[in-house]
Scaffold this active site. Structure first.
Site, PDB file in Angstrom:
ATOM      1  N   THR A   1       0.846  -1.200   0.000  1.00 35.89           N
ATOM      2  CA  THR A   1       0.000   0.000   0.000  1.00 35.89           C
ATOM      3  C   THR A   1       0.878   1.245   0.000  1.00 35.89           C
ATOM      4  O   THR A   1       0.635   2.189  -0.766  1.00 35.89           O
ATOM      5  CB  THR A   1      -0.959  -0.006   1.204  1.00 35.89           C
ATOM      6  OG1 THR A   1      -1.753  -1.187   1.157  1.00 35.89           O
ATOM      7  CG2 THR A   1      -1.868   1.212   1.190  1.00 35.89           C
TER       8      THR A   1
ATOM      9  N   GLU B   1       1.118   4.149  -2.900  1.00 33.82           N
ATOM     10  CA  GLU B   1       0.848   5.563  -2.627  1.00 33.82           C
ATOM     11  C   GLU B   1       2.077   6.449  -2.826  1.00 33.82           C
ATOM     12  O   GLU B   1       1.956   7.591  -3.274  1.00 33.82           O
ATOM     13  CB  GLU B   1       0.264   5.729  -1.229  1.00 33.82           C
ATOM     14  CG  GLU B   1      -1.097   5.074  -1.030  1.00 33.82           C
ATOM     15  CD  GLU B   1      -2.183   5.542  -1.982  1.00 33.82           C
ATOM     16  OE1 GLU B   1      -2.076   6.637  -2.565  1.00 33.82           O
ATOM     17  OE2 GLU B   1      -3.169   4.803  -2.149  1.00 33.82           O
TER      18      GLU B   1
ATOM     19  N   HIS C   1      -2.684   5.774 -11.991  1.00 35.31           N
ATOM     20  CA  HIS C   1      -3.134   4.409 -12.252  1.00 35.31           C
ATOM     21  C   HIS C   1      -3.005   4.127 -13.743  1.00 35.31           C
ATOM     22  O   HIS C   1      -3.152   5.027 -14.577  1.00 35.31           O
ATOM     23  CB  HIS C   1      -4.595   4.227 -11.817  1.00 35.31           C
ATOM     24  CG  HIS C   1      -4.778   4.262 -10.347  1.00 35.31           C
ATOM     25  ND1 HIS C   1      -5.721   5.049  -9.734  1.00 35.31           N
ATOM     26  CD2 HIS C   1      -4.139   3.608  -9.350  1.00 35.31           C
ATOM     27  CE1 HIS C   1      -5.651   4.877  -8.430  1.00 35.31           C
ATOM     28  NE2 HIS C   1      -4.707   4.016  -8.170  1.00 35.31           N
TER      29      HIS C   1
END
Length: 188
Positions: free
Chosen positions: A162, A166, A175
């Protein structure tokens, strides 16, 4: 900077907690930084899972993240702050401000600020894109259950990825499907 030069990025991790469970361990934080460096430098154990067509392109980013050794005032530090708060779940920019129950950023033009706190269900983290002026909200926010590989990290967010994801956004990566998705948008 040539590709072979390593860019060193000092990191401060702000743990903002309202329960002992949320006050994650130093070992959990250290483990997370190890995953971040492995991922950004293609030293991760699962690098062989890259699709064959992308393997020739996969390489080290030559970015090394390390815990800040000196704070804004010139004092020695471990690069970790801990702040007890009475604030509940953080669902907005309150995490970035001590006056609102969060923790003020260190100089965002000098440090990568990472906040670890309790986020709403379904939100593992979020990032801002750095401002040339050094906004107080520049940095990355991660839920305490999606940070690192041990301690409070829970499946399926227990691999430390994660933060890798980020920090990619923080560094300007979008993305793959772009902002809106579909065939009319891309990742630039």
């Amino acid at each position: 900077m040539t590709l072979s030069q390593v860019k060193y990025v000092p990191v401060v991790v702000h743990v903002v907690y309202n329960s002992e469970e949320q006050n994650i361990s130093t070992d959990q934080i250290i483990g997370q930084l190890e995953v971040l460096n492995a991922d950004f430098n293609r030293r991760n154990a699962d690098a062989n899972n890259i699709l064959d067509e992308f393997k020739p392109l996969a390489t080290s980013s030559n970015i090394e993240f390390y815990f800040a050794r000196v704070d804004e005032l010139g004092n020695e530090t471990l690069g970790i702050t801990r702040s007890l708060t009475s604030h509940g779940v953080f669902a907005d920019d309150d995490i970035h401000f001590s006056s609102l129950g969060g923790k003020d950023a260190w100089n965002t033009t000098e440090y990568l600020n990472i906040w670890v706190c309790d986020l709403p269900p379904g939100i593992q983290g979020f990032a801002s894109t750095p401002s040339s002026l050094g906004s107080a909200t520049d940095g990355v926010v991660i839920d305490f259950e999606s940070f690192g590989t041990s301690g409070t990290a829970t499946m399926p967010y227990h691999l430390g990825r994660t933060l890798t994801h980020e920090v990619g956004h923080f560094l300007g990566l979008k993305h793959l499907w772009g902002t809106t998705g579909g065939c009319d948008d891309d990742d630039g």
